[in-house]
Design an enzyme around this catalytic site. Structure first.
Site, PDB file in Angstrom:
ATOM      1  N   HIS A  85       0.839  -1.203   0.000  1.00 29.06           N
ATOM      2  CA  HIS A  85       0.000   0.000   0.000  1.00 29.06           C
ATOM      3  C   HIS A  85       0.873   1.252   0.000  1.00 29.06           C
ATOM      4  O   HIS A  85       0.604   2.214  -0.740  1.00 29.06           O
ATOM      5  CB  HIS A  85      -0.909   0.004   1.233  1.00 29.06           C
ATOM      6  CG  HIS A  85      -1.506   1.340   1.550  1.00 29.06           C
ATOM      7  ND1 HIS A  85      -2.368   2.004   0.704  1.00 29.06           N
ATOM      8  CD2 HIS A  85      -1.354   2.151   2.639  1.00 29.06           C
ATOM      9  CE1 HIS A  85      -2.725   3.161   1.251  1.00 29.06           C
ATOM     10  NE2 HIS A  85      -2.123   3.276   2.421  1.00 29.06           N
ATOM     11  N   HIS A 128       2.426   2.583  11.829  1.00 29.24           N
ATOM     12  CA  HIS A 128       1.339   1.668  12.195  1.00 29.24           C
ATOM     13  C   HIS A 128       1.854   0.535  13.080  1.00 29.24           C
ATOM     14  O   HIS A 128       2.952   0.013  12.875  1.00 29.24           O
ATOM     15  CB  HIS A 128       0.692   1.070  10.942  1.00 29.24           C
ATOM     16  CG  HIS A 128      -0.518   1.822  10.491  1.00 29.24           C
ATOM     17  ND1 HIS A 128      -1.652   1.913  11.271  1.00 29.24           N
ATOM     18  CD2 HIS A 128      -0.783   2.512   9.363  1.00 29.24           C
ATOM     19  CE1 HIS A 128      -2.566   2.629  10.625  1.00 29.24           C
ATOM     20  NE2 HIS A 128      -2.061   3.020   9.471  1.00 29.24           N
ATOM     21  N   HIS A 151      -0.940   7.143  14.970  1.00 30.81           N
ATOM     22  CA  HIS A 151       0.098   6.462  14.183  1.00 30.81           C
ATOM     23  C   HIS A 151       0.830   7.434  13.255  1.00 30.81           C
ATOM     24  O   HIS A 151       1.976   7.188  12.876  1.00 30.81           O
ATOM     25  CB  HIS A 151      -0.511   5.299  13.389  1.00 30.81           C
ATOM     26  CG  HIS A 151      -1.256   5.703  12.154  1.00 30.81           C
ATOM     27  ND1 HIS A 151      -2.610   5.964  12.152  1.00 30.81           N
ATOM     28  CD2 HIS A 151      -0.837   5.910  10.889  1.00 30.81           C
ATOM     29  CE1 HIS A 151      -2.983   6.311  10.929  1.00 30.81           C
ATOM     30  NE2 HIS A 151      -1.943   6.284  10.147  1.00 30.81           N
ATOM     31  N   ASN A 289     -18.111  11.168  -9.728  1.00 29.88           N
ATOM     32  CA  ASN A 289     -16.957  10.305  -9.468  1.00 29.88           C
ATOM     33  C   ASN A 289     -16.432  10.530  -8.053  1.00 29.88           C
ATOM     34  O   ASN A 289     -16.090   9.582  -7.337  1.00 29.88           O
ATOM     35  CB  ASN A 289     -15.862  10.588 -10.497  1.00 29.88           C
ATOM     36  CG  ASN A 289     -14.737   9.572 -10.455  1.00 29.88           C
ATOM     37  OD1 ASN A 289     -14.915   8.424 -10.039  1.00 29.88           O
ATOM     38  ND2 ASN A 289     -13.559   9.983 -10.872  1.00 29.88           N
TER      39      ASN A 289
END
Length: 516
Positions: A85, A128, A151, A289
């Protein structure tokens, strides 16, 4: 006057184009890029400095932190981690800032700016803890109720720790970065700056990473103004891909139709002329959108992130971590980046098989005293492994009054808004006690789901421009097909008591639900 303004803009654009050309041929730009094949974005190029950052223990740690926490226990495909990610966010951050640089040279976006934005995208999740948001939203508040720890702050600390431990300063400078200002800028990008707030950000901070004319750069990785940022673009696409949930939102169109324009910032003064600031805006035809983007967030929370089984497993993991905290000192690791680097999802394996932790082979008296709690934690984890979970009884929608005021009701593990909902608590306790069931045999979970801005319509903070006048921005006031509310609270009840009393527990919930 109009002619003077127009010529001024043309002059600024020409100067920007010349600066871009000069920088392109003068700044050290390595051609030794690395190409990786991402499952969501396809083949992407990584700057060699990003590769050096990726090849550090602090970043590699993200391979062992699940993106969706306990979601993998329910959705077998959700095996992706914070590692991929973060690379995806760095890629999209680069795509967006480069697009703005090419379309609007008058913004004077430099290659330094681009590299800093990419680094921030890459490092935004370094802080994290185990099982992602479970650590900072559930575990830390349970063991340190007064700790206001996020975090994002840990990500900044880990970034500085990573740079120091791996001697990256000289390498970063060799690629044109100025450590004194650019480290500050990267940290600000990670934490996020609300570019819409006049009170907080006017005058602009005294020693910022970038001056106010580049405020729009703070809206790329973590957008505090309206929530539209590349972090969401990646995790929406990636999570939907691995969860098998369809989406209609298309981030590629937003990349194409993003543009920086002057917008009004919040100002409570009575001044007729409102202060203006450069911000990222979108073509008016992208309204649906963008709404789909916010709706995708709601859908993912409803179907996956806050899935009833995911939530109860996360509650059990949190309880196991709390029990094991005195033995492994889990919560203290966040205050020491060297120790925090070692803390990942593998903590559950250490709880189940503590003998694998070689540092604990020689136990002190304090550790022996903590072994009982460790046994309780091990029992909870083993229940998860054997799928011995509390039975889900049902859920009920609650009102949305007093969103921000909460008090803890620890007896049945619920967080309930202030006095307006005391009636709900009393009715539940009465219902349980009326059929001779133990309140402690129930787990009550209050779930909050919204469209990214609590109970407000996030579309109200999105500025648009039209094809005919790309410099004039406006808010949409004629939005169609919107939900009645953008936020909901759910009251979910689980039963962990004797199997033979599950039927009575279900009846108890139905009785309470009908009377509530």
């Amino acid at each position: 006057m109009a002619r003077s303004f127009s010529s001024g803009k043309k002059k600024k654009k020409i100067i920007g184009e010349l600066l871009n050309i000069e920088e392109k041929y003068s700044l050290k730009l390595s051609t030794e890029v690395k190409v990786v094949n991402d499952s969501v974005h396809g083949h992407i190029e990584l700057h060699p400095l990003l590769v050096k950052i990726i090849d550090t223990p602090q970043f590699q740690r993200l391979r062992n932190i699940k993106q969706l926490g306990a979601g993998y226990w329910v959705f077998p495909g959700a095996s992706h981690n914070r590692f991929e990610h973060s690379i995806g966010v760095a890629h999209l951050a680069g795509c967006l800032v480069k697009s703005l640089q090419e379309k609007q040279p008058e913004l004077n976006i430099t290659n330094r700016d681009i590299l800093c934005v990419k680094i921030a995208g890459l490092c935004h999740d370094l802080g994290h803890g185990p099982f992602s948001h479970l650590f900072d939203k559930m575990f830390i508040p349970a063991v340190q109720s007064d700790a206001k720890w996020k975090h994002e702050e840990a990500s900044v600390k880990m970034f500085h720790h990573m740079v120091k431990e791996n001697n990256l300063e000289q390498l970063m400078e060799s690629y044109g970065l100025k450590m004194e200002t650019d480290r500050t800028f990267i940290a600000e990008l990670i934490k996020g700056v609300d570019t819409a707030e006049k009170e907080v950000q006017t005058p602009w901070p005294a020693d910022p990473g970038r001056t106010e004319d580049k405020a729009f750069l703070y809206e790329i990785v973590a957008n505090k103004r309206n929530g539209i940022d590349v972090d969401k673009w990646d995790y929406f696409a990636r999570d939907c891909h691995y969860l098998g949930i369809s989406k209609s939102f298309d981030h590629q169109r937003l990349l194409m139709f993003a543009r920086v324009c002057e917008v009004e910032i919040k100002d409570d003064s009575s001044n007729a002329e409102k202060p203006m600031r450069l911000a990222i805006c979108y073509r008016d035809k992208e309204e649906n959108n963008i709404y789909d983007m916010f709706r995708t967030r709601y859908t993912l929370h409803r179907q996956a992130y806050q899935h009833k089984t995911v939530n109860i497993i996360e509650i059990m993991i949190k309880e196991a971590l709390v029990e094991a905290d005195s033995y492994f000192q889990i919560s203290k690791a966040k205050d020491n980046m060297e120790e925090y680097t070692k803390l990942t999802d593998h903590i559950l394996e250490k709880i189940v098989y503590p003998g694998f932790d070689h540092n604990k082979m020689s136990k002190t008296a304090a550790e022996k005293a903590a072994e009982k709690k460790l046994e309780d934690a091990r029992e909870k984890v083993n229940k998860i492994l054997k799928r011995d979970l509390p039975k889900f009884l049902g859920e009920a929608k609650l009102g949305t009054k007093n969103f921000s005021e909460f008090v803890a009701y620890t007896e049945i593990q619920i967080i309930i808004p202030d006095t307006t909902d005391i009636k709900i608590k009393d009715q539940w306790t009465t219902a349980v006690q009326s059929i001779n069931l133990e309140v402690t045999d129930f787990v009550v979970d209050e779930v909050h789901i919204d469209h990214s801005m609590k109970d407000k319509n996030p579309m109200n903070n999105v500025y648009f421009y039209s094809k005919h006048d790309s410099n004039k921005v406006f808010l949409r006031t004629d939005q169609m097909f919107l939900p009645k509310t953008f936020y909901e609270r759910l009251f979910r009840v689980y039963y962990k008591g004797p199997e033979e009393k599950v039927k009575e527990a279900r009846e108890c919930f139905k009785m309470w639900h009908n009377d509530a």
